[in-house]
Scaffold this motif. Structure first.
Motif, PDB file in Angstrom:
ATOM      1  N   GLU A 152       0.820  -1.210   0.000  1.00  0.00           N
ATOM      2  CA  GLU A 152       0.000   0.000   0.000  1.00  0.00           C
ATOM      3  C   GLU A 152       0.858   1.265   0.000  1.00  0.00           C
ATOM      4  O   GLU A 152       0.441   2.306  -0.525  1.00  0.00           O
ATOM      5  CB  GLU A 152      -0.958   0.010   1.197  1.00  0.00           C
ATOM      6  N   VAL A 153       2.065   1.188   0.575  1.00  0.00           N
ATOM      7  CA  VAL A 153       2.968   2.345   0.557  1.00  0.00           C
ATOM      8  C   VAL A 153       3.633   2.461  -0.808  1.00  0.00           C
ATOM      9  O   VAL A 153       3.727   3.552  -1.387  1.00  0.00           O
ATOM     10  CB  VAL A 153       4.032   2.228   1.670  1.00  0.00           C
ATOM     11  N   ARG A 154       4.047   1.335  -1.326  1.00  0.00           N
ATOM     12  CA  ARG A 154       4.707   1.329  -2.639  1.00  0.00           C
ATOM     13  C   ARG A 154       3.789   1.886  -3.725  1.00  0.00           C
ATOM     14  O   ARG A 154       4.242   2.562  -4.649  1.00  0.00           O
ATOM     15  CB  ARG A 154       5.118  -0.107  -2.977  1.00  0.00           C
ATOM     16  N   ALA A 155       2.493   1.627  -3.596  1.00  0.00           N
ATOM     17  CA  ALA A 155       1.530   2.058  -4.616  1.00  0.00           C
ATOM     18  C   ALA A 155       1.383   3.567  -4.687  1.00  0.00           C
ATOM     19  O   ALA A 155       0.859   4.092  -5.680  1.00  0.00           O
ATOM     20  CB  ALA A 155       0.172   1.418  -4.349  1.00  0.00           C
ATOM     21  N   THR A 156       1.851   4.287  -3.670  1.00  0.00           N
ATOM     22  CA  THR A 156       1.722   5.746  -3.669  1.00  0.00           C
ATOM     23  C   THR A 156       2.825   6.431  -4.464  1.00  0.00           C
ATOM     24  O   THR A 156       2.763   7.644  -4.682  1.00  0.00           O
ATOM     25  CB  THR A 156       1.750   6.290  -2.223  1.00  0.00           C
TER      26      THR A 156
END
Length: 455
Positions: free
Chosen positions: A381-385
């Motif tokens: 979910e962090v990488r997707a930002t």
């Protein structure tokens, strides 16, 4: 940011020095610091003019995508890779256009998922055996240990052979090649390499040493006609699937070039990545402890296996973060063969374009608190930002590393195998300085104390 984002031509900022000599010397002396200074002072798009051509630095993820993906057909390899032909020959790293596409098509089956799984078993076997030599509380040069281990693994998977008797000679030859960077960035290096000067003579000797070993392996396998399920067997049997013709098989010289390229790529970069990973774990015992706990949950008391890869998520996150902070390849260069316009700028024929993993991976716009070692930033979910090209340790586009799946499997399995058994600590002998050659090496090796995990 897109290539059409600016319609009016812009004046690209950059250093202005007499004949462009200052920037050239800066790039040769300390390319990481030089690029950091350029980015801080001039922004995402920077240029200067050394003798004979214009150089552009592209420091934004959208620009990296434009360079490596969208405009890939407009570009050839940069000066360093062009000069690397003196050692690598015309392999995947140095070949161009239709020949490069053909070779990539021929080699690609060697990195099929099932093949990589088979290689994974050899990776763990060699890692487990390698650690049997270690003794708790001793100080090791972890860089040399990882270089020996990854060379043994790539030799097994590439040639199905033990190259321990040739390892020192191969290692010296590849180290000589790594120092090609400082020579290749010199003005007129394409002419200097025709002269009998020390750097050129060293390169020729390095190539001769590699040739003697590699051609021996090829000739022995040709005579036996045996398919051992290794990369060399696949290269010998490979034929162009678009023609299906036996005449499209590789010659000994072509196989030699690809073997040297794959040996370098499968050995040097992973060894460096693991070295920096263990250094980071030595500095952050709380992360090392969490990694050990996650490995115990996934593996119990047994060594990892290729089938465990998908369950070693935290080990993968640690390896990801290590390659963000210390990217094994710190920059990518291309030469313009077909001029084009992008980002309000004209990129002329023979211009040099450079993008940098080192700069982008440390950019606080994409990676807040960028100097902090934090594997949690690789949670999905962090990488997707973040923008896609804010992280590209294996390059991108048609020249993206063909062995990327091999590298991830090797890096994560070796990290799991070693970190479940050993703790690492920094000691007075640990002298750390970056050595940005073609890859990012530790200048003085990496002396760390190892201690056996008792739980």
């Amino acid at each position: 940011m897109s290539s059409a984002a600016q319609s009016a031509p812009i004046i690209v900022p950059g250093p202005r020095a007499l004949l462009g000599v200052g920037p050239l010397l800066g790039m040769r002396r300390n390319p990481l610091r030089f690029m950091e200074d350029l980015h801080r002072e001039y922004g995402d798009l920077v240029t200067y003019r050394p003798p004979g051509r214009q150089v552009f630095f592209l420091f934004h993820p959208d620009m990296t995508q434009e360079m490596l993906v969208t405009r890939a057909r407009n570009l050839h390899q940069g000066r360093v890779m062009q000069r690397s032909r003196s050692v690598l020959g015309n392999g995947l790293l140095t070949s161009e256009d239709s020949f490069h596409l053909r070779q990539r098509r021929l080699i690609h089956p060697a990195f099929h998922r099932q093949r990589v799984f088979a290689y994974g078993r050899a990776m763990v076997d060699y890692a487990e055996r390698h650690q049997q030599r270690w003794r708790s509380r001793e100080v090791l040069d972890i860089h040399q240990e990882m270089m020996r281990l990854t060379l043994a693994i790539v030799s097994k998977t590439l040639f199905d052979t033990d190259v321990e008797s040739d390892a020192q000679e191969i290692g010296r030859a590849l180290t000589t090649f790594m120092h090609l960077f400082k020579f290749a960035v010199l003005p007129l290096s394409e002419y200097l390499e025709k002269l009998p000067i020390p750097p050129v003579l060293r390169m020729k000797k390095a190539r001769a040493r590699l040739d003697r070993i590699i051609y021996r392996f090829i000739e022995e396998r040709r005579r036996s006609g045996e398919d051992r399920g290794d990369l060399l067997s696949m290269l010998l049997a490979a034929q162009d699937t678009e023609t299906g013709s036996g005449s499209e098989r590789m010659t000994n010289d072509q196989i030699r070039d690809e073997c040297v390229t794959l040996m370098l790529a499968g050995h040097e970069t992973t060894a460096n990545a693991l070295t920096w990973t263990f250094f980071l774990l030595a500095q952050h015992p709380e992360i090392a402890k969490k990694l050990k706990e996650k490995l115990d949950q996934a593996l119990g008391s047994r060594p990892p296996a290729p089938e465990d890869y998908s369950n070693l998520k935290y080990a993968e996150m640690v390896f990801c973060e290590s390659m963000r902070l210390y990217p094994p390849v710190w920059g990518v260069a291309r030469t313009v063969v077909e001029p084009f316009d992008a980002f309000g700028t004209h990129f002329p024929k023979n211009g040099i374009l450079l993008t940098s993993q080192w700069i982008t991976h440390h950019d606080e716009r994409w990676h807040p608190n960028p100097l902090h070692f934090d594997p949690e930033r690789w949670r999905p979910e962090v990488r997707a930002t973040r923008p896609k090209f804010s992280y590209f340790p294996f390059g991108a586009g048609p020249r993206q590393c063909i062995g990327e799946s091999f590298a991830w499997m090797e890096g994560v399995l070796l990290l799991a195998s070693i970190a479940r058994n050993w703790n690492f600590t920094v000691v007075p002998e640990t002298r750390v300085e970056l050595l940005p050659l073609i890859t990012l090496r530790p200048k003085f090796g990496m002396k760390l104390r190892i201690e056996k995990n008792l739980t």
